[in-house]
Enzyme design. Sequence first.
Site, mmCIF file in Angstrom:
data_model
loop_
_atom_site.group_PDB
_atom_site.id
_atom_site.type_symbol
_atom_site.label_atom_id
_atom_site.label_comp_id
_atom_site.label_asym_id
_atom_site.label_seq_id
_atom_site.Cartn_x
_atom_site.Cartn_y
_atom_site.Cartn_z
ATOM 1 N NE ARG A 17 11.478 -13.593 50.838
ATOM 2 C CZ ARG A 17 12.474 -13.364 51.690
ATOM 3 N NH1 ARG A 17 13.687 -13.008 51.277
ATOM 4 N NH2 ARG A 17 12.281 -13.458 52.986
ATOM 5 N N GLY A 18 10.493 -10.052 51.821
ATOM 6 C CA GLY A 18 10.982 -9.767 53.171
ATOM 7 C C GLY A 18 10.435 -8.407 53.587
ATOM 8 C CG ASP B 252 6.326 -10.675 57.146
ATOM 9 O OD1 ASP B 252 6.812 -11.713 57.629
ATOM 10 O OD2 ASP B 252 6.645 -10.206 56.041
ATOM 11 C CE LYS C 7 6.796 -16.641 54.026
ATOM 12 N NZ LYS C 7 5.654 -16.236 53.169
HETATM 13 O O1 MRU Z 1 6.764 -14.033 51.893
HETATM 14 P P1 MRU Z 1 8.075 -13.446 52.282
HETATM 15 O O2 MRU Z 1 9.247 -14.212 51.779
HETATM 16 O O3 MRU Z 1 8.152 -11.968 51.964
HETATM 17 O O4 MRU Z 1 8.080 -13.578 53.868
HETATM 18 C C1 MRU Z 1 9.164 -13.079 54.593
HETATM 19 C C2 MRU Z 1 9.135 -13.405 56.032
HETATM 20 O O5 MRU Z 1 8.186 -13.966 56.529
HETATM 21 C C3 MRU Z 1 10.270 -12.922 56.856
HETATM 22 O O6 MRU Z 1 10.502 -13.796 57.923
HETATM 23 C C4 MRU Z 1 9.898 -11.537 57.410
HETATM 24 O O7 MRU Z 1 9.582 -10.653 56.376
HETATM 25 C C5 MRU Z 1 10.961 -10.958 58.233
HETATM 26 S S1 MRU Z 1 12.341 -10.524 57.238
HETATM 27 C C6 MRU Z 1 13.376 -9.554 57.983
#
Ligand code: MRU
Length: 337
Positions: A48-49, A234, A245
């Site tokens: 994820r991320g 994102d 998030k």
């Molecule tokens: O649902 P996730 O865990 O994939 O969400 C991730 C986030 O919201 C992070 O803050 C975002 O991807 C930035 S990571 C460098």
Amino acid sequence: MGKEYFSIKFENDNLIFLDQTKLPLEEKYVTSDDYERISEAIEKLEIRGAPLIGIAAAYALALSIKNASKEVLIEKFNLAFNRLHRTRPTAVNLFHALNEIKNVFEANKNSEDIYQIVLEKAKQFHQEDIDKCERIGFNGLAIFKKKSTVLTHCNTGKLATGGDGTAFSVIKKGFEKGLVEFVYADETRPLLQGLRLTSFELERNGIPFAIQSDSMAAVLMQQSKIDLVIAGADRIALNGDSANKIGTYNLAVLCNYHNIPFYIAAPTTTIDNKIATGSEIEIEIRNKKELLTINGIQVAPNHYETFSPAFDVTPSHLISGIITEDKIYTFPYNFIK
Ligand code: MRU
């Protein structure tokens, strides 16, 4: 300093990834060369991320044609492309990565070495993200006016990117330079990326921290315990509106009220040059089970209605600066098409 860890690694024509759903209690690495398994890992948040999703998808797409004969090459590639495209809708890095790989595939599909060519592109994409993380961390040092206590949300470190992270890279570099003394990490309901993942990374990096539930951030600010907030993104619209998030927008509003700087850190690959404002960002809605259960344990009945967006959009006027690998942009944001 704790034991070394990595989020993904490409080795012997396989992707090795850390199953993030098991952290921090179990550190389990999975090896796969199957794009379907990697697609599932992205959907389940084992991987994820935003930047990491893009990198994993690039490798998965390359792997989809590892043993493909000429007759089925295009069909296999397109199947994998479409499957990976459907995994998660919000992080634009996924679509950037898939399109970059597709362009290389289209230009070279008649070559005998097509798998190696596409794989090289995926590796290059990964390396570029490592470099961007490094530069984001370095550029971010300018936001610290004194030894600071930082609040962060979700997870933005090595577990979310190819390198040291986005917001996390700024925190890490700040700590190494003596500019960050303490970090408050939002628990990040419902999937607990702060409690489970950011805590893991802060501990491994020897950075002092405390976890608080998302609803406790306001009190920390009221008690003057927070100097600044840094979060990731994102997808960023051309006017700077930033999806991140769920709960990030709450923090931006709280910062505005308490006069605390609120920063976003992200590589320029997170900017979507097709959309003018955040209203055009597709927000992923997660399965209601993720709210009604905690770590697999049912805490409320399944018939309850839920509201479960995975992301929110922070309007750009609430963002003090967007830290990228190029520089720190400030309001008004006018990213070029
Ligand atoms: O649902 P996730 O865990 O994939 O969400 C991730 C986030 O919201 C992070 O803050 C975002 O991807 C930035 S990571 C460098």
